[in-house]
Design a protein around this motif. Structure first.
Motif, short mmCIF file in Angstrom:
data_model
loop_
_atom_site.label_atom_id
_atom_site.label_comp_id
_atom_site.label_asym_id
_atom_site.label_seq_id
_atom_site.Cartn_x
_atom_site.Cartn_y
_atom_site.Cartn_z
N VAL A 167 0.87 -1.18 0.00
CA VAL A 167 0.00 0.00 0.00
C VAL A 167 0.90 1.23 0.00
N VAL A 168 0.66 2.12 -0.94
CA VAL A 168 1.47 3.32 -1.11
C VAL A 168 0.58 4.54 -0.89
N ALA A 169 1.03 5.46 -0.05
CA ALA A 169 0.21 6.65 0.27
C ALA A 169 1.07 7.90 0.22
N LYS A 170 0.60 8.88 -0.57
CA LYS A 170 1.32 10.15 -0.68
C LYS A 170 0.48 11.26 -0.06
N PRO A 171 0.92 11.80 1.09
CA PRO A 171 0.17 12.89 1.72
C PRO A 171 0.20 14.15 0.86
N LEU A 235 -0.82 3.97 11.09
CA LEU A 235 -2.12 3.47 10.64
C LEU A 235 -1.95 2.19 9.81
N MET A 236 -0.95 2.17 8.94
CA MET A 236 -0.72 0.96 8.13
C MET A 236 -0.34 -0.23 9.01
N ASP A 259 -0.47 -10.58 3.68
CA ASP A 259 -1.86 -10.98 3.48
C ASP A 259 -2.55 -9.98 2.55
N ASP A 260 -2.99 -10.45 1.38
CA ASP A 260 -3.62 -9.57 0.39
C ASP A 260 -4.90 -8.93 0.91
N ASP A 261 -5.67 -9.69 1.66
CA ASP A 261 -6.94 -9.14 2.19
C ASP A 261 -6.68 -8.02 3.19
N LYS A 262 -5.67 -8.21 4.04
CA LYS A 262 -5.32 -7.14 4.98
C LYS A 262 -4.85 -5.90 4.24
N ALA A 263 -4.14 -6.11 3.16
CA ALA A 263 -3.66 -4.97 2.37
C ALA A 263 -4.84 -4.19 1.79
N LYS A 264 -5.83 -4.91 1.29
CA LYS A 264 -7.01 -4.25 0.73
C LYS A 264 -7.76 -3.47 1.81
N GLU A 265 -7.86 -4.07 2.99
CA GLU A 265 -8.54 -3.38 4.09
C GLU A 265 -7.75 -2.14 4.53
N ALA A 266 -6.43 -2.27 4.61
CA ALA A 266 -5.60 -1.13 5.01
C ALA A 266 -5.66 -0.02 3.97
N TYR A 267 -5.70 -0.40 2.71
CA TYR A 267 -5.84 0.57 1.61
C TYR A 267 -7.10 1.42 1.82
N PHE A 280 -2.54 3.98 -3.21
CA PHE A 280 -2.47 2.94 -4.24
C PHE A 280 -2.32 1.57 -3.58
N LEU A 281 -2.94 0.57 -4.19
CA LEU A 281 -2.73 -0.81 -3.80
C LEU A 281 -1.92 -1.46 -4.91
#
Length: 291
Positions: A167-171, A235-236, A259-267, A280-281
């Motif tokens: 998971v990639v996040a740009k503030p 948070l991640m 875990d792909d499902d956890k990644a989707k939830e975190a996204y 981005f996921l």
């Protein structure tokens, strides 16, 4: 003839600064990794000799200051190319994000124009030309998982990073790389990441050990000024990331998930948090192995 290229973003799984050259360039040791976030560039040859660049966003400069145009002009001059090119950039990689968005577009320009103008240059020659315009461009030409040394241009390809979700996040802040390095120079680096241990963990396919050793000497500089970086990392990790860290000079944060499902939830959690408008996921990718 039209050529389309995907220009992939990168993250740093490890970034260390070990010195500074007399010309001002910093000496680094980094583990670089492409992720499946990319810009799309299309190239079409013209007979006018002009380099015409258009972009999907009016925030992207399309004049001679753009690295894509600089690459084209360099190749025209070096190889006496009379043809020009019409180039269109669809921008997806966040700008000023520490993800080599400009450098990867420049790399795509090298490989596409080499083909479009029938220059016949090999990868080594393209990298030799590229480092004159930017230290990250040779890596972006080669791609995949690599150890970068020197000023970033001495590259050793290593085993592919273990598969995972990222998971990639740009503030909503832009960080000046020049400012980050200036701040870094003004203080002592108290902790250096173990780049060799990161490399060994990747080659052993041990994602947990890789995450345990991830480090970036630039993060303390950027994160001290922008607390949102630490907030996104927290948070991640609270939502399943093995590790979350800043890439490059920031401010982008990436989290690694087995875990792909956890990644989707975190996204979804990060998106809904409002801490980062661009989320981005993704996953690791080696562009040279895409069929």
């Amino acid at each position: 003839m039209t050529i389309e290229k995907k220009a992939y973003a990168k993250i740093n799984l490890g970034l260390d600064v070990t010195g500074k050259r007399d010309d001002g360039y910093h000496i680094v040791r980094m583990i670089m990794q492409n992720v499946d976030i990319y810009d799309t560039l299309t190239f079409e040859s013209n007979d006018t000799g002009e380099i015409k660049l258009t972009a999907s966003s009016d925030k992207i400069p399309t004049d001679e200051s753009n690295l894509i145009c600089k690459v084209a002009r360099q190749l025209q001059k070096e190889y006496d190319v009379k043809k020009g090119a019409n180039i269109h950039l669809v921008k997806r990689i966040p700008v000023a994000a520490g993800m080599a968005g400009g450098s990867t577009d420049g790399a795509a320009a090298y490989t596409a124009l080499n083909e479009l103008w029938n220059l016949g240059l090999n990868i080594e020659k393209l990298c030799e030309l590229a480092v004159k315009l930017g230290a990250d461009i040779p890596y972006c030409i080669i791609g995949g998982t690599a150890l970068a040394e020197g000023i970033g241009e001495e590259l050793t390809t290593i085993s592919d990073m273990p598969m995972c979700s990222i998971v990639v996040a740009k503030p909503d802040i832009d960080v000046s790389t020049a400012w980050v390095y200036k701040e870094l120079d003004s203080k002592e680096i108290v902790s250096h990441p173990d780049i060799d241990s990161i490399k060994a963990a990747i080659e052993n396919g041990d994602i947990s050990e890789m995450c345990a050793n991830i480090g970036n000497v630039l993060e303390p500089v950027t994160a001290e000024r922008y607390e949102v970086i630490g907030q996104i990392e927290k948070l991640m990790e609270e939502n399943g990331a093995i590790r979350a860290f800043m890439t490059g000079s920031g401010p982008t944060v990436f989290g690694i998930f087995e875990d792909d499902d956890k990644a989707k939830e975190a996204y979804e959690v990060v998106k809904e948090s409002g801490l980062a408008p661009q989320v981005f996921l993704s996953g690791p990718i080696n562009p040279n192995k895409i069929q």
